[in-house]
Design a protein around this motif. Sequence first.
Motif, PDB file in Angstrom:
ATOM      1  N   UNK A 193     -72.766 -42.739 120.678  1.00 38.15           N
ATOM      2  CA  UNK A 193     -73.303 -41.965 121.796  1.00 38.15           C
ATOM      3  C   UNK A 193     -74.829 -41.877 121.662  1.00 38.15           C
ATOM      4  N   UNK A 194     -75.538 -42.922 122.081  1.00 39.62           N
ATOM      5  CA  UNK A 194     -76.996 -42.949 121.899  1.00 39.62           C
ATOM      6  C   UNK A 194     -77.749 -41.848 122.632  1.00 39.62           C
ATOM      7  N   UNK A 195     -77.150 -41.220 123.653  1.00 40.38           N
ATOM      8  CA  UNK A 195     -77.860 -40.167 124.382  1.00 40.38           C
ATOM      9  C   UNK A 195     -77.761 -38.815 123.679  1.00 40.38           C
ATOM     10  N   UNK A 196     -76.985 -38.756 122.612  1.00 47.49           N
ATOM     11  CA  UNK A 196     -76.761 -37.518 121.875  1.00 47.49           C
ATOM     12  C   UNK A 196     -78.054 -37.017 121.230  1.00 47.49           C
ATOM     13  N   UNK A 197     -78.291 -35.706 121.304  1.00 51.16           N
ATOM     14  CA  UNK A 197     -79.394 -35.067 120.585  1.00 51.16           C
ATOM     15  C   UNK A 197     -78.825 -34.314 119.400  1.00 51.16           C
ATOM     16  N   UNK A 198     -79.293 -34.666 118.197  1.00 51.01           N
ATOM     17  CA  UNK A 198     -78.833 -34.004 116.982  1.00 51.01           C
ATOM     18  C   UNK A 198     -79.873 -32.982 116.532  1.00 51.01           C
ATOM     19  N   UNK A 199     -79.453 -31.712 116.457  1.00 50.99           N
ATOM     20  CA  UNK A 199     -80.307 -30.618 116.010  1.00 50.99           C
ATOM     21  C   UNK A 199     -79.830 -30.181 114.631  1.00 50.99           C
ATOM     22  N   UNK A 200     -80.681 -30.369 113.628  1.00 57.35           N
ATOM     23  CA  UNK A 200     -80.339 -30.028 112.243  1.00 57.35           C
ATOM     24  C   UNK A 200     -81.074 -28.762 111.826  1.00 57.35           C
ATOM     25  N   UNK A 201     -80.328 -27.703 111.601  1.00 51.76           N
ATOM     26  CA  UNK A 201     -80.887 -26.489 111.013  1.00 51.76           C
ATOM     27  C   UNK A 201     -80.499 -26.517 109.540  1.00 51.76           C
ATOM     28  N   UNK A 202     -81.416 -26.916 108.652  1.00 47.98           N
ATOM     29  CA  UNK A 202     -81.058 -27.096 107.238  1.00 47.98           C
ATOM     30  C   UNK A 202     -80.967 -25.758 106.504  1.00 47.98           C
ATOM     31  N   UNK A 203     -79.897 -25.049 106.733  1.00 49.28           N
ATOM     32  CA  UNK A 203     -79.742 -23.691 106.203  1.00 49.28           C
ATOM     33  C   UNK A 203     -79.511 -23.780 104.696  1.00 49.28           C
ATOM     34  N   UNK A 204     -80.543 -23.477 103.944  1.00 53.55           N
ATOM     35  CA  UNK A 204     -80.518 -23.629 102.494  1.00 53.55           C
ATOM     36  C   UNK A 204     -80.999 -22.391 101.753  1.00 53.55           C
TER      37      UNK A 204
END
Length: 281
Positions: free
Chosen positions: A106-117
């Motif tokens: 799914x190339x139109x997908x937006x991935x949002x990474x909240x690196x909760x560490x």
Amino acid sequence: MTPPPFVISIQSQVVFGHVGNSAALFPMQAAGLDVAAIPTVIFSNTPDYPTLRGRALPPEFFSDLLQGARERGLPERADFILTGYIGSLDVALMVADFVAEAKAVNPRLTYVCDPVMGDAGPGLYVPEAIADVMRDRLLPMADIATPNPFELSWLTGQTITTMKDLEAARTFLRIAHGAHLIATGCALEDTPAGHIESVILGDDGPSRHPVEHLPIALPGTGDLFAGLVVAGLARGQTLPRAVEIAQRLTARALAHASALGAGEVVLSEPEFRRALLTLDY
């Protein structure tokens, strides 16, 4: 009829309180998004209470949930994937594989990474092996990443006090071309007095978004902020506007929680809920 924007949200869940999906799910749904919430851990409450029950999902159980998501075609349907807190290394590796697969189909997908560490007070609160997966696998895939200054410092091994530090951190983390790093809760050397700011760094240059600093530190703040950013983007806002909306609504939730004497963010304040219907605040 056009279907609503669709989000896969992979993060923690609690029985009581508002962190992880228990903080982000309601605002996204209230803003008109369709959300598939996949838990990485299920706890009775946050660790700030005298007792804590529950655990990280067993790897085979979590793998089964991801397989069910694949069988329903969720990666192909999704407009966004949002990831947050991950409680075990096995689950972290499966999340990374799932995001990579989803972006491939799914190339139109937006991935949002909240690196909760972790954060400045408690320090690092995940095993270093999980933080390594976030740095080495999840963040390089992110279209948008939302670390706080502590997380940036830990991930890069450098103190974050200036804009140059932020720009160096973005380079170190191998954020993809065209992706944006949103450094949240920053108090830089030249941040206006009495304020903190979110700083957006992308190929098009930085933008800075100061907001009044409320002396309130509550669990769930970052999870709520990330969910509100996704909601704003899904509703057609620009990234700077989505960040500003997320800042203001998060501040409103914090202020209401403080007035109630609550130990974490509260999502029931009437004006907060009304604003979600239009994200015009």
